[in-house]
Write a protein that holds these residues in place. Structure first.
Motif: not given
Ligand code: ATP
Length: 231
Positions: A63-79
């Motif tokens: 899924r595209p995450i370009t320019n998503s916030s870091s908080a949203a990315n943590v919820r997606r499973g990135l850290c």
């Protein structure tokens, strides 16, 4: 798992990353190497949502995450684990782990904390110690433990060996390797200590002046007597 395509980013009006394309597969350890100022940390930060993406795309799990916030990315499973051990120094080990679990339901968090203590016994021993009084190596372990509490599937590690004694570097790399095997994590890591990174890496990208200059298979690099010419 993570795919970065033709990334451009920078600071203010100054472009620092001009054209970076790379990918990280499921269960893969990918290392970014390059001279100081090549744009390694900048690339990780833009992927995590800590810097604006000026051009190109970032996608995670298709899924595209370009320019998503870091908080949203943590919820997606990135850290992302930053190089300067981002821990709350006035909080205890246990409290730091609790804060890091802000995206994790409370019942799941208790189970993950047990796993983190089993993987990192030093944290169990120090659970009531304030993070600010721990050694640099212990704080690095704590920041990795915090990343696990977020239920990350992909860890972005910025120079996990920086400032650590050789024996601790081996421990940190060993731990990262175990996390990949035992917990099925994927890792994108910036590392100056190429010898240590090669112990656990599957692939290596060389970054030069904001551009990918080479992509190498880590097993092939391990067989080579020296890799200095990479840079
Ligand atoms: P190092 O190994 O030294 O950490 P790096 O490859 O991670 O290097 P970056 O930190 O990504 O390099 O820096 C890339 C470029 O961006 C450098 O020219 C650096 O001076 C610049 N830069 C980094 N952070 C900032 C900032 N906060 N403001 C302005 N320029 C920055």
């Amino acid at each position: 798992m993570l795919s970065i395509d033709r990334l451009r980013t920078g600071y203010g009006a100054r472009e620092a990353v001009f054209d970076v394309s790379l990918s990280v597969g499921e269960g893969e350890v990918v290392t970014l190497v390059g001279h100081n100022g090549a744009g390694k940390t900048t690339t990780l930060k833009a992927a995590m949502g800590l810097l604006p993406v000026w051009g190109g795309t970032v996608s995670f799990l298709g899924r595209p995450i370009t320019n998503s916030s870091s908080a949203a990315n943590v919820r997606r499973g990135l850290c992302m684990v930053l190089e300067d051990d981002f821990v709350f120094r006035d909080l205890t080990v246990e409290e730091n782990l609790q804060v890091a679990a802000f995206t994790t339901p409370a019942d799941a968090a208790a189970g993950i904390r047990r796993d983190v203590f089993a993987l990192l016994p030093v944290l169990a021993e120090r659970r009531t110690q304030r993070a600010g009084t721990m050694s640099g190596g212990e704080r690095r372990m704590l920041s990795l433990g915090m990343a696990l509490m977020s239920q990350a599937r992909l860890l972005l590690l910025d120079e996990p060996s920086l400032g650590l004694a050789p024996v601790l570097v081996e421990q940190v790399m060993g731990l990262v390797g175990r996390l990949v095997v035992e917990r099925g994590l994927s890792v994108l890591m910036v590392e100056q200590n190429v010898d240590q990174a090669l112990r656990i890496a599957d692939r290596v990208y060389v970054l030069r002046a904001g551009r990918i200059a080479a992509e190498e298979d880590a097993a092939a690099l391990r067989r080579r007597s020296q890799w200095w010419d990479l840079f």
